[in-house]
Design a protein around this motif. Sequence first.
Motif, mmCIF file in Angstrom:
data_model
loop_
_atom_site.group_PDB
_atom_site.id
_atom_site.type_symbol
_atom_site.label_atom_id
_atom_site.label_comp_id
_atom_site.label_asym_id
_atom_site.label_seq_id
_atom_site.Cartn_x
_atom_site.Cartn_y
_atom_site.Cartn_z
ATOM 1 N N GLY A 1 -18.711 -31.303 3.776
ATOM 2 C CA GLY A 1 -18.701 -31.170 5.219
ATOM 3 C C GLY A 1 -19.575 -30.011 5.644
ATOM 4 O O GLY A 1 -20.308 -29.424 4.838
ATOM 5 N N VAL A 2 -19.518 -29.656 6.926
ATOM 6 C CA VAL A 2 -20.297 -28.527 7.434
ATOM 7 C C VAL A 2 -19.428 -27.642 8.309
ATOM 8 O O VAL A 2 -18.513 -28.118 8.984
ATOM 9 C CB VAL A 2 -21.531 -28.977 8.240
ATOM 10 C CG1 VAL A 2 -22.538 -29.691 7.360
ATOM 11 C CG2 VAL A 2 -21.138 -29.845 9.428
ATOM 12 N N ASN A 3 -19.729 -26.360 8.284
ATOM 13 C CA ASN A 3 -19.138 -25.412 9.226
ATOM 14 C C ASN A 3 -19.993 -25.389 10.489
ATOM 15 O O ASN A 3 -21.218 -25.496 10.421
ATOM 16 C CB ASN A 3 -19.117 -24.013 8.616
ATOM 17 C CG ASN A 3 -18.094 -23.874 7.501
ATOM 18 O OD1 ASN A 3 -16.921 -23.631 7.757
ATOM 19 N ND2 ASN A 3 -18.529 -24.028 6.258
ATOM 20 N N ILE A 4 -19.333 -25.217 11.626
ATOM 21 C CA ILE A 4 -20.061 -25.145 12.895
ATOM 22 C C ILE A 4 -19.768 -23.810 13.551
ATOM 23 O O ILE A 4 -18.705 -23.612 14.146
ATOM 24 C CB ILE A 4 -19.676 -26.298 13.841
ATOM 25 C CG1 ILE A 4 -19.910 -27.642 13.151
ATOM 26 C CG2 ILE A 4 -20.494 -26.213 15.133
ATOM 27 C CD1 ILE A 4 -19.510 -28.842 13.990
ATOM 28 N N GLY A 5 -20.712 -22.881 13.423
ATOM 29 C CA GLY A 5 -20.604 -21.594 14.100
ATOM 30 C C GLY A 5 -21.234 -21.673 15.478
ATOM 31 O O GLY A 5 -22.015 -22.580 15.778
ATOM 32 N N THR A 6 -20.903 -20.715 16.324
ATOM 33 C CA THR A 6 -21.358 -20.772 17.729
ATOM 34 C C THR A 6 -22.076 -19.505 18.182
ATOM 35 O O THR A 6 -22.315 -19.336 19.376
ATOM 36 C CB THR A 6 -20.166 -21.034 18.662
ATOM 37 O OG1 THR A 6 -19.201 -19.983 18.500
ATOM 38 C CG2 THR A 6 -19.511 -22.373 18.348
ATOM 39 N N ALA A 7 -22.439 -18.605 17.256
ATOM 40 C CA ALA A 7 -23.103 -17.357 17.647
ATOM 41 C C ALA A 7 -24.584 -17.619 17.881
ATOM 42 O O ALA A 7 -25.464 -17.164 17.159
ATOM 43 C CB ALA A 7 -22.909 -16.297 16.573
ATOM 44 N N MET A 8 -24.848 -18.404 18.938
ATOM 45 C CA MET A 8 -26.209 -18.823 19.250
ATOM 46 C C MET A 8 -26.518 -18.529 20.711
ATOM 47 O O MET A 8 -25.659 -18.688 21.578
ATOM 48 C CB MET A 8 -26.375 -20.322 18.988
ATOM 49 C CG MET A 8 -26.038 -20.736 17.561
ATOM 50 S SD MET A 8 -25.813 -22.520 17.378
ATOM 51 C CE MET A 8 -27.452 -23.107 17.816
ATOM 52 N N SER A 9 -27.751 -18.100 20.971
ATOM 53 C CA SER A 9 -28.136 -17.807 22.349
ATOM 54 C C SER A 9 -28.281 -19.080 23.167
ATOM 55 O O SER A 9 -28.206 -19.053 24.396
ATOM 56 C CB SER A 9 -29.451 -17.015 22.378
ATOM 57 O OG SER A 9 -30.459 -17.697 21.665
ATOM 58 N N ASP A 10 -28.486 -20.205 22.515
ATOM 59 C CA ASP A 10 -28.616 -21.484 23.216
ATOM 60 C C ASP A 10 -27.807 -22.534 22.463
ATOM 61 O O ASP A 10 -28.355 -23.477 21.893
ATOM 62 C CB ASP A 10 -30.095 -21.883 23.307
ATOM 63 C CG ASP A 10 -30.311 -23.090 24.219
ATOM 64 O OD1 ASP A 10 -29.393 -23.402 25.000
ATOM 65 O OD2 ASP A 10 -31.384 -23.718 24.136
ATOM 66 N N MET A 11 -26.491 -22.356 22.486
ATOM 67 C CA MET A 11 -25.608 -23.268 21.763
ATOM 68 C C MET A 11 -25.665 -24.653 22.384
ATOM 69 O O MET A 11 -25.494 -24.813 23.592
ATOM 70 C CB MET A 11 -24.168 -22.741 21.808
ATOM 71 C CG MET A 11 -23.151 -23.628 21.096
ATOM 72 S SD MET A 11 -23.373 -23.639 19.294
ATOM 73 C CE MET A 11 -22.390 -25.053 18.808
ATOM 74 N N PRO A 12 -25.935 -25.689 21.587
ATOM 75 C CA PRO A 12 -25.961 -27.050 22.142
ATOM 76 C C PRO A 12 -24.607 -27.420 22.750
ATOM 77 O O PRO A 12 -23.560 -26.929 22.332
ATOM 78 C CB PRO A 12 -26.263 -27.926 20.917
ATOM 79 C CG PRO A 12 -26.913 -27.002 19.932
ATOM 80 C CD PRO A 12 -26.281 -25.663 20.156
ATOM 81 N N HIS A 13 -24.645 -28.311 23.738
ATOM 82 C CA HIS A 13 -23.411 -28.798 24.345
ATOM 83 C C HIS A 13 -22.617 -29.566 23.293
ATOM 84 O O HIS A 13 -23.190 -30.197 22.398
ATOM 85 C CB HIS A 13 -23.751 -29.724 25.523
ATOM 86 C CG HIS A 13 -22.565 -30.109 26.340
ATOM 87 N ND1 HIS A 13 -21.751 -31.185 26.023
ATOM 88 C CD2 HIS A 13 -22.039 -29.566 27.472
ATOM 89 C CE1 HIS A 13 -20.783 -31.287 26.916
ATOM 90 N NE2 HIS A 13 -20.934 -30.314 27.806
#
Length: 497
Positions: free
Chosen positions: A25-37
């Motif tokens: 599987g994959v981890n989904i982190g959100t520390a992004m300046s332009d996080m996708p919807h």
Amino acid sequence: MSVACMVVVLLAMVSAVDGEDAFVGVNIGTAMSDMPHPTQVVALLKSQHIRHVRLYDSDTAMLLALANTGIQVAISVPNEQLLGIGQSNSTAANWVSQNVVAHYPATNITAICVGSEVLTTLPNTASILVNALKFIQSALIASNLNAHIKVSTPISSSIILDSFPPSQAFFNHSLNPVLVPMLKFLQSTGSYLMLNVYPYYDYMQSNGVIPLDYALFEPLPANKEAVDSNTLLHYTNVFDATVDAAYFAMADLNFTNIPIIVTESGWPSKGDSANEPDATLENANTYNSNLIKHVLNKTGTPKHPGIAVSTYIYELYNEDLKPGPVSEKNWGLFDENGKPIYVLHLIGSGSMLANDTTNQTYCTAREGADEKMLQAALDWACGAGKVDCSPLLQGQPCYEPDSVAAHATYAFDTYYHKMAKAPGTCDFNGVAEITTTNPSHGTCTFPGSGGTNGTFVANASAPSMNSTSSVSSAINSGKDSYSILIIGAMIWSVVFL
């Protein structure tokens, strides 16, 4: 960025966890300046056939977007919420009500990660960790969800001391007051130990003791394998040695029946040129490709051969807002636009996680496949499969190399694309496999090389190949196209008229 070819294949093997299939599987982190919807994230997951994800929180929008997709989701109690949940049964019950009950079963939540590496990052909170696990479990029991959702907590492999040889490994004894009741909880609930395994850091911190190939799962000559002097088990990679060290560390505390799931593992694709020279695209590609192959090959570990360890790759996206060195921002398979950072190179069969958004996949003869079975499959493809095999005639672009495997590859791939690459159309009784390596050569251009799918979808999965045909035999013996057409007409008159 030049993108090489790849296939990542999921999932066809037996796991130690409840008899379920092992997975990547994959981890989904959100520390992004332009996080996708969230809907964009889910669209990417679906397009790549990613069936297992781990979230670092329980974001409502993401859980709603994942609803009715069938994707298995591990959600998390963030570390900052751990204290409240570990001190109050009612707070845990409210958390489960809002973040689990409100979404299940539409959103296929299968696990709850209570905190993350609490023992090493929040030692002052460690004392209430087991309470938090128990309170979350009690809330699931009250909602009749405990049979469907596992509860555990990811730990860092750094708490395993004297990790090589693995048979001598033990957990940091100062953590035993937490670890022992935690392991009792996992055992009593039928859950698993969640372990974060990072060979990259082990390699970086070894000062040259750990060879790069050993960290990357690369093949090693027998004399370069690491041998556990107590068990005489041979280790060819850091990942297996770490997982087995965890098994032995649990055994040191008299726990021998708790399976392991790896909640984080990966390799950064970029780092500081001076201090992180091995954080490269090539190494990240090599590690993750080999990791996925290792999990899906039913390899297991030397201590538990044949029992694969399900693993979440760290991570889906690069996170540009992560603090720390350059490498911290560059663990992702994709950028914020869903463009692959690199394209994994792997061949196999089954369902597929392919971080290749061009979706240029091909169907080839499986290496080492029995030649008689290949011939039978080739006969079927050029006959009942309605594949135009005329390019395989002597003097035509795909006649050379004149071998059953080469001709079968052309026929298999043509059929695969005629069927719009539908599931099951690249199998041929087990002698075919999917790849992203374009098999075109010279003037022989394969159907998939143009990047388009076929539209002939009148039977999504390949039927039985019991019908016989002499078409491919005629091709291999160099008969002319007129003979092929006559033979083909005879076959279709018998089979379909």
